[in-house]
Design a protein around this motif. Structure first.
Motif, PDB file in Angstrom:
ATOM      1  N   VAL A 129      48.335   4.261  18.146  1.00  0.00           N
ATOM      2  CA  VAL A 129      48.814   3.128  17.342  1.00  0.00           C
ATOM      3  C   VAL A 129      48.379   3.298  15.893  1.00  0.00           C
ATOM      4  O   VAL A 129      49.109   2.938  14.957  1.00  0.00           O
ATOM      5  CB  VAL A 129      48.299   1.798  17.918  1.00  0.00           C
ATOM      6  N   GLN A 130      47.215   3.881  15.695  1.00  0.00           N
ATOM      7  CA  GLN A 130      46.727   4.145  14.351  1.00  0.00           C
ATOM      8  C   GLN A 130      47.654   5.125  13.626  1.00  0.00           C
ATOM      9  O   GLN A 130      47.940   4.967  12.428  1.00  0.00           O
ATOM     10  CB  GLN A 130      45.309   4.699  14.430  1.00  0.00           C
ATOM     11  N   VAL A 131      48.124   6.117  14.343  1.00  0.00           N
ATOM     12  CA  VAL A 131      49.081   7.078  13.762  1.00  0.00           C
ATOM     13  C   VAL A 131      50.363   6.354  13.338  1.00  0.00           C
ATOM     14  O   VAL A 131      50.909   6.600  12.253  1.00  0.00           O
ATOM     15  CB  VAL A 131      49.396   8.194  14.781  1.00  0.00           C
ATOM     16  N   LYS A 140      45.633  -1.310   5.874  1.00  0.00           N
ATOM     17  CA  LYS A 140      44.648  -2.267   6.363  1.00  0.00           C
ATOM     18  C   LYS A 140      44.596  -2.260   7.886  1.00  0.00           C
ATOM     19  O   LYS A 140      43.515  -2.373   8.489  1.00  0.00           O
ATOM     20  CB  LYS A 140      44.989  -3.672   5.858  1.00  0.00           C
ATOM     21  N   LEU A 141      45.741  -2.102   8.521  1.00  0.00           N
ATOM     22  CA  LEU A 141      45.781  -2.034   9.981  1.00  0.00           C
ATOM     23  C   LEU A 141      45.106  -0.756  10.466  1.00  0.00           C
ATOM     24  O   LEU A 141      44.383  -0.771  11.473  1.00  0.00           O
ATOM     25  CB  LEU A 141      47.228  -2.104  10.469  1.00  0.00           C
ATOM     26  N   VAL A 142      45.323   0.356   9.759  1.00  0.00           N
ATOM     27  CA  VAL A 142      44.651   1.614  10.105  1.00  0.00           C
ATOM     28  C   VAL A 142      43.139   1.426  10.063  1.00  0.00           C
ATOM     29  O   VAL A 142      42.409   1.874  10.961  1.00  0.00           O
ATOM     30  CB  VAL A 142      45.077   2.748   9.143  1.00  0.00           C
ATOM     31  N   LYS A 143      42.667   0.740   9.030  1.00  0.00           N
ATOM     32  CA  LYS A 143      41.234   0.499   8.878  1.00  0.00           C
ATOM     33  C   LYS A 143      40.695  -0.391  10.002  1.00  0.00           C
ATOM     34  O   LYS A 143      39.617  -0.143  10.550  1.00  0.00           O
ATOM     35  CB  LYS A 143      40.970  -0.146   7.520  1.00  0.00           C
ATOM     36  N   ASN A 208      50.291  -5.160  21.717  1.00  0.00           N
ATOM     37  CA  ASN A 208      50.230  -5.864  22.998  1.00  0.00           C
ATOM     38  C   ASN A 208      49.824  -4.908  24.123  1.00  0.00           C
ATOM     39  O   ASN A 208      49.100  -5.291  25.051  1.00  0.00           O
ATOM     40  CB  ASN A 208      51.586  -6.494  23.307  1.00  0.00           C
ATOM     41  N   LYS A 209      50.280  -3.663  24.039  1.00  0.00           N
ATOM     42  CA  LYS A 209      49.866  -2.661  25.038  1.00  0.00           C
ATOM     43  C   LYS A 209      48.357  -2.436  24.977  1.00  0.00           C
ATOM     44  O   LYS A 209      47.689  -2.328  26.008  1.00  0.00           O
ATOM     45  CB  LYS A 209      50.608  -1.350  24.806  1.00  0.00           C
ATOM     46  N   LEU A 210      47.812  -2.383  23.757  1.00  0.00           N
ATOM     47  CA  LEU A 210      46.366  -2.230  23.618  1.00  0.00           C
ATOM     48  C   LEU A 210      45.639  -3.431  24.220  1.00  0.00           C
ATOM     49  O   LEU A 210      44.575  -3.284  24.828  1.00  0.00           O
ATOM     50  CB  LEU A 210      45.990  -2.076  22.145  1.00  0.00           C
ATOM     51  N   ARG A 211      46.216  -4.607  24.056  1.00  0.00           N
ATOM     52  CA  ARG A 211      45.612  -5.802  24.646  1.00  0.00           C
ATOM     53  C   ARG A 211      45.559  -5.693  26.166  1.00  0.00           C
ATOM     54  O   ARG A 211      44.520  -5.973  26.791  1.00  0.00           O
ATOM     55  CB  ARG A 211      46.419  -7.047  24.241  1.00  0.00           C
ATOM     56  N   THR A 212      46.663  -5.268  26.779  1.00  0.00           N
ATOM     57  CA  THR A 212      46.698  -5.177  28.243  1.00  0.00           C
ATOM     58  C   THR A 212      45.779  -4.067  28.753  1.00  0.00           C
ATOM     59  O   THR A 212      45.132  -4.224  29.794  1.00  0.00           O
ATOM     60  CB  THR A 212      48.134  -4.934  28.749  1.00  0.00           C
ATOM     61  N   LEU A 213      45.705  -2.956  28.032  1.00  0.00           N
ATOM     62  CA  LEU A 213      44.797  -1.878  28.439  1.00  0.00           C
ATOM     63  C   LEU A 213      43.340  -2.330  28.354  1.00  0.00           C
ATOM     64  O   LEU A 213      42.510  -1.932  29.177  1.00  0.00           O
ATOM     65  CB  LEU A 213      45.020  -0.647  27.552  1.00  0.00           C
ATOM     66  N   THR A 214      43.055  -3.160  27.362  1.00  0.00           N
ATOM     67  CA  THR A 214      41.693  -3.687  27.231  1.00  0.00           C
ATOM     68  C   THR A 214      41.366  -4.608  28.391  1.00  0.00           C
ATOM     69  O   THR A 214      40.249  -4.581  28.935  1.00  0.00           O
ATOM     70  CB  THR A 214      41.535  -4.431  25.897  1.00  0.00           C
ATOM     71  N   ARG A 215      42.325  -5.427  28.807  1.00  0.00           N
ATOM     72  CA  ARG A 215      42.107  -6.296  29.961  1.00  0.00           C
ATOM     73  C   ARG A 215      41.874  -5.469  31.223  1.00  0.00           C
ATOM     74  O   ARG A 215      41.026  -5.801  32.056  1.00  0.00           O
ATOM     75  CB  ARG A 215      43.300  -7.232  30.158  1.00  0.00           C
ATOM     76  N   GLU A 216      42.630  -4.394  31.386  1.00  0.00           N
ATOM     77  CA  GLU A 216      42.435  -3.503  32.529  1.00  0.00           C
ATOM     78  C   GLU A 216      41.049  -2.867  32.485  1.00  0.00           C
ATOM     79  O   GLU A 216      40.372  -2.747  33.513  1.00  0.00           O
ATOM     80  CB  GLU A 216      43.511  -2.423  32.548  1.00  0.00           C
ATOM     81  N   SER A 217      40.607  -2.482  31.301  1.00  0.00           N
ATOM     82  CA  SER A 217      39.276  -1.889  31.143  1.00  0.00           C
ATOM     83  C   SER A 217      38.190  -2.893  31.493  1.00  0.00           C
ATOM     84  O   SER A 217      37.146  -2.529  32.038  1.00  0.00           O
ATOM     85  CB  SER A 217      39.087  -1.391  29.706  1.00  0.00           C
TER      86      SER A 217
END
Length: 262
Positions: A129-131, A140-143, A208-217
């Protein structure tokens, strides 16, 4: 405690694991040594349940090499390089085991190893996502994503070392503020909660994908650190992941309200 000397060669030879069912079968077929002792070959590991079953039967576990020389002492200090949770002493690290901490080896499906794998996957997705953010010129989002990567790596460091996680601050928000901002977006971002759809665009979909992966983690972390009564022994790590999933909601709110535009 009985120490078992097991020589393992990784050059094409496989090491077998003896389960309780295997031990029961061997006893039923009278495959024990004539003295009633249970001898392990250099390529065998015995599971905790199988070890307990033999103990119930008053059967001693020995190294099969002792059949050739009962009087020959084992110099564990010279040969043992790794410990295991089930008591075996290994001279080499088998491919299906990995380090839990120091020279303590566990099977690769151990819950804490699964937790580390989940965190590794999460970090990899954050970088993707950073890429994308870099391509879109969202500096700012990259940071912000870089700050999260450092945070995730610190979670893993605390898990491996056993250190407690200190109070943290992400994007200028502490843990209570993260919860408040994600629960009351109308108060802080002038918009209501929403269900993500393709209409919100590629970046929101990825956040949103990062959010769901975090919940799975977070769920993987609970499985890794719950005790026999269901209580978590590392609530600090579980809470941190819960707040991190809230942060990805906040980042979606910020993106949709143009707070990432230069």
């Amino acid at each position: 405690m009985h120490f078992i000397k097991i020589n393992i060669r990784c050059g094409g030879e496989k090491m077998s694991v003896l389960t309780e069912d295997d031990v029961r079968r061997m006893i039923a077929h009278d495959e024990l040594h004539e003295k009633g002792d249970f001898y392990l070959t250099p390529k065998q590991i015995i599971t905790p349940s199988a070890r307990a079953y033999l103990a119930e039967k008053n059967i001693t576990i020995k190294n099969k090499e002792d059949l050739e020389s009962e009087a020959e002492p084992m110099d564990l200090k010279e040969e043992v390089l790794f410990d295991t949770l089930f008591g075996a002493k290994l001279t080499e690290k088998p491919e299906h085991m990995t380090h839990l901490r120091g020279n303590l080896l566990v099977f690769k499906d151990h819950p804490r190893i699964a937790f580390r794998g989940a965190m590794d996957s999460l970090e990899a997705e954050i970088i993707m996502v950073q890429v994308l953010a870099e391509k879109q010129g969202l500096k700012k989002l990259v940071k912000d994503l870089e700050e999260i990567i450092r945070f995730v790596r610190n979670l893993v460091r605390c898990e491996v070392s056993g250190e407690p996680l200190n109070e943290f601050n992400l994007q200028g928000l502490d843990a209570p503020a993260l919860r408040a901002h994600s629960h009351h977006p109308s108060q802080y971002y002038g918009m209501h909660h929403f269900l993500p759809t393709y209409r919100h665009g590629e970046m929101v979909a990825n956040l949103n994908k990062l959010r769901t992966l975090t919940r799975e983690s977070e769920l993987v972390a609970y499985r890794a650190f719950k005790d026999e009564y269901g209580q978590a022994t590392r609530e600090d790590l579980i809470r941190a992941l819960n707040r991190l999933s809230s942060l990805f909601w906040i980042m979606m709110f910020k993106y949709l309200t143009d707070q990432y535009k230069e």
